[in-house]
Design a protein around this motif. Sequence first.
Motif, PDB file in Angstrom:
ATOM      1  N   LEU A 149       6.241  -4.644  -0.761  1.00 10.55           N
ATOM      2  CA  LEU A 149       6.052  -4.041  -1.988  1.00 10.55           C
ATOM      3  C   LEU A 149       6.149  -2.322  -1.795  1.00 10.55           C
ATOM      4  CD1 LEU A 149       4.061  -6.136  -4.408  1.00 10.55           C
ATOM      5  CD2 LEU A 149       6.468  -6.347  -3.745  1.00 10.55           C
ATOM      6  N   ASP A 150       6.918  -1.596  -2.512  1.00  8.35           N
ATOM      7  CA  ASP A 150       7.029  -0.172  -2.452  1.00  8.35           C
ATOM      8  C   ASP A 150       5.871   0.535  -3.289  1.00  8.35           C
ATOM      9  OD1 ASP A 150       9.205  -0.329  -0.733  1.00  8.35           O
ATOM     10  OD2 ASP A 150      10.636  -0.114  -2.401  1.00  8.35           O
ATOM     11  N   SER A 151       5.687  -0.270  -4.424  1.00  9.96           N
ATOM     12  CA  SER A 151       4.664   0.156  -5.484  1.00  9.96           C
ATOM     13  C   SER A 151       4.077  -0.600  -6.513  1.00  9.96           C
ATOM     14  CB  SER A 151       5.052   1.627  -6.137  1.00  9.96           C
ATOM     15  OG  SER A 151       6.118   1.451  -7.057  1.00  9.96           O
ATOM     16  N   TYR A 152       3.189  -0.780  -7.097  1.00  7.67           N
ATOM     17  CA  TYR A 152       2.680  -1.699  -8.104  1.00  7.67           C
ATOM     18  C   TYR A 152       1.288  -1.132  -8.698  1.00  7.67           C
ATOM     19  CZ  TYR A 152      -0.130  -3.031  -4.006  1.00  7.67           C
ATOM     20  OH  TYR A 152      -1.240  -2.802  -3.070  1.00  7.67           O
ATOM     21  N   ARG A 153       0.963  -1.748  -9.699  1.00  7.27           N
ATOM     22  CA  ARG A 153      -0.319  -1.459 -10.552  1.00  7.27           C
ATOM     23  C   ARG A 153      -1.137  -2.587 -10.243  1.00  7.27           C
ATOM     24  NH1 ARG A 153       0.402   2.990 -14.298  1.00  7.27           N
ATOM     25  NH2 ARG A 153       2.172   3.946 -13.729  1.00  7.27           N
ATOM     26  N   VAL A 154      -2.438  -2.617 -10.285  1.00  7.80           N
ATOM     27  CA  VAL A 154      -3.635  -3.578 -10.406  1.00  7.80           C
ATOM     28  C   VAL A 154      -4.549  -3.099 -11.342  1.00  7.80           C
ATOM     29  CG1 VAL A 154      -5.149  -4.572  -9.177  1.00  7.80           C
ATOM     30  CG2 VAL A 154      -3.191  -4.009  -7.796  1.00  7.80           C
ATOM     31  N   ALA A 155      -4.723  -4.256 -12.259  1.00  4.62           N
ATOM     32  CA  ALA A 155      -5.820  -3.846 -13.342  1.00  4.62           C
ATOM     33  C   ALA A 155      -6.696  -5.215 -13.229  1.00  4.62           C
ATOM     34  CB  ALA A 155      -5.258  -3.844 -14.797  1.00  4.62           C
ATOM     35  N   VAL A 156      -8.074  -4.713 -13.381  1.00  7.36           N
ATOM     36  CA  VAL A 156      -9.151  -5.797 -13.359  1.00  7.36           C
ATOM     37  C   VAL A 156      -9.893  -5.515 -14.749  1.00  7.36           C
ATOM     38  CG1 VAL A 156     -11.315  -6.498 -12.423  1.00  7.36           C
ATOM     39  CG2 VAL A 156      -9.614  -5.585 -10.791  1.00  7.36           C
ATOM     40  N   SER A 157     -10.212  -6.649 -15.523  1.00  4.70           N
ATOM     41  CA  SER A 157     -10.807  -6.802 -16.663  1.00  4.70           C
ATOM     42  C   SER A 157     -11.735  -7.630 -16.807  1.00  4.70           C
ATOM     43  CB  SER A 157      -9.520  -7.020 -17.936  1.00  4.70           C
ATOM     44  OG  SER A 157      -8.746  -6.234 -18.169  1.00  4.70           O
TER      45      SER A 157
END
Length: 196
Positions: free
Chosen positions: A33-41
């Motif tokens: 993957l070239d880029s991405y976002r990760v979120a934790v809630s």
Amino acid sequence: APTAAPPAGEASAPAFAIPSFDLSQLGGAIPGLDSYRVAVSTDGKKQYESVVVTQPEVAKHITTFRDDGSPDSEFILIGKQAWQSDGSGGWQEIPSTLAQGMLLAFDPTVLFGAYANANWTSGAGDKGVEDKNGIQAHHFSIDPGTFVGAPIPAGTSVDLWVADAGYLVALEIVGDGGKGITIGLSNVNDPSNKVE
């Protein structure tokens, strides 16, 4: 390959292998993957968000959040350099070793290490392919009563989505009262993902 019918009262494994994935990939960069976002809630409130860009070197913009949803701390890591927001829109360079130590507390790898190498095929029900966070992914639902791996309290639902490439798209662990933890991967290879 199809599996033999399980003895009465036991859950069956999916008829195909669940792609292998490793939650520790969230701590570095997911290969391919070239880029991405990760979120934790937790309990429906965002606690952590990271924009990750892998080229020409791994770079991250990490934000932690207060309970009211406002940003708490921000960090930028580019290669071996690191900065922390001073709260006024400016940035102060900090030693990268200090940054790595501080960020370890917010790393999803640490938070979910117990689930990283679990045998997800035990007690997993295949819900088919669906869109999750804009990514086509296999949805698996775990039955805590038949799961063999990390301990899961009774009354807890565990759902995970895995892309065909083998990386984790989302993991949702929800207990009684709707409280729980969610990890979500989104904006894969989105040109708007930038770390500067």
